[in-house]
Design an enzyme around this catalytic site. Structure first.
Site, short mmCIF file in Angstrom:
data_model
loop_
_atom_site.label_atom_id
_atom_site.label_comp_id
_atom_site.label_asym_id
_atom_site.label_seq_id
_atom_site.Cartn_x
_atom_site.Cartn_y
_atom_site.Cartn_z
N LYS A 1 64.19 58.41 1.34
CA LYS A 1 64.00 59.20 2.50
C LYS A 1 64.47 60.75 2.27
O LYS A 1 63.82 61.58 2.82
CB LYS A 1 64.93 58.93 3.79
N ASP B 1 63.45 58.23 13.83
CA ASP B 1 64.37 57.41 14.30
C ASP B 1 65.13 57.92 15.77
O ASP B 1 65.50 57.03 16.45
CB ASP B 1 65.57 57.10 13.12
#
Ligand code: ATR
Length: 291
Positions: free
Chosen positions: A75, A111
């Site tokens: 990520k 998220d």
């Protein structure tokens, strides 16, 4: 993107890139939406070791992909490698979803969206009574939660075992966060309208998060982003005390929505049927039942 490809008779494909990636539930999730929405696309797993990630991402489109999810350990690398980042990715410092805008690879982070969308869906009026939150943990997940709560004007006490990490995170975000150690927790809990666990405590094979919830106001909401097991000890204890609780599985489902919409051109819904499909998979793989 989907419509362009369909006109050319090409089947749009997306994937989740990680290492390892076998455990990822994203293929099940996106596969369900592709099937139920009648979209002739595909969502695959791509197990890519760290040294190969930059090349894989650069060649994503040439391999026939319209975009991807990015998971551990890539990520932060994706954050550095994309051509442009959305606001959430920029603030959080990690990219979990990529798509193309013209020829540019854009990196987003869904998220924070998933965290808030699940809270909005579970307790639609939470915001009316929530002014102060205690967020436990200061890792990557905490960054997404903090970003989401600050965007809704919530004041945050960030509590972490390693105080320096909480202080770094607080300094990165805003003056609306105070960094605290666990010693200050009872006092902070007493003022909180929302408590969120973002630590790994309570996950399968990890120790439980054991907090004395006695100082908490009865109306406070307790949210645990851990979703294996589906109901953690922490959530169970909060529920037993009469608190409204929010589990982590919904966050996982909601964070998948924006990626799917960008890649395939249709915004999918998070439904009880989808939730029970993923619950069954968790149950089958871990033997742990939900509630
Ligand atoms: P993620 O990116 O998934 O959030 P992480 O960066 O490893 O994962 O962060 C894990 C969080 O769980 C951290 O806040 C960590 O606290 P430290 O910063 O002090 O390491 C917290 N955590 C993990 N194990 C813990 C434990 N046994 N007690 C208290 N906190 C713990």
């Amino acid at each position: 993107m989907y419509h362009e490809l369909r006109e050319r008779g090409t089947r749009p494909r997306a994937c989740v890139i990680g290492h390892p990636v076998a455990h990822s539930r994203s293929p099940l999730l996106h596969g369900y939406w592709l099937k139920t929405l009648g979209i002739a696309g595909a969502y695959e797993r791509a197990d890519v070791p760290e040294p190969d990630f930059a090349n894989f991402l650069r060649d994503l489109r040439r391999q026939g992909y319209v975009g991807a999810n990015i998971t551990v350990p890539h990520k932060e690398a994706a954050f550095r490698l994309v051509d442009r980042r959305d606001e959430a990715a920029q603030a959080i410092g990690a990219v979990n979803t990529v798509w193309y805008e013209n020829d540019r690879l854009v990196g987003g982070n869904t998220d924070a969206y998933g965290f808030i969308a699940h809270l909005d869906a579970s307790l639609p009026r939470w915001h009316e009574t929530t002014h102060r939150a205690v967020v436990l943990g200061a890792g990557g997940a905490a960054r997404a939660v903090v970003h989401a709560l600050l965007a809704r004007g919530i004041e945050i006490a960030l509590v972490n075992r390693t105080l320096a990490r909480a202080q770094d995170l607080a300094a990165h975000f805003s003056q609306w966060i105070s960094a605290e150690s666990f010693a200050q927790l009872p006092q902070r809990l007493g003022r909180a309208d929302l408590v969120v666990n973002t630590t790994s405590l309570g996950m399968i094979d990890k120790p439980a998060l054991e907090l004395d919830l006695a100082p908490l106001k009865p109306a406070a909401i307790v949210y645990d982003i851990v979703y294996v097991p589906l109901e953690t000890e922490f959530l169970r204890a909060a529920r037993a005390r009469g608190h409204r609780t929010v589990d982590g599985l919904g966050m996982l489902l909601h964070q998948a929505v924006p990626g799917f919409a960008r890649w395939f051109g249709v915004t999918p819904s998070v439904t009880p049927k989808l939730k029970s499909l993923i619950e069954s998979d968790i149950h089958a793989k871990t033997g742990l039942a939900g509630h």
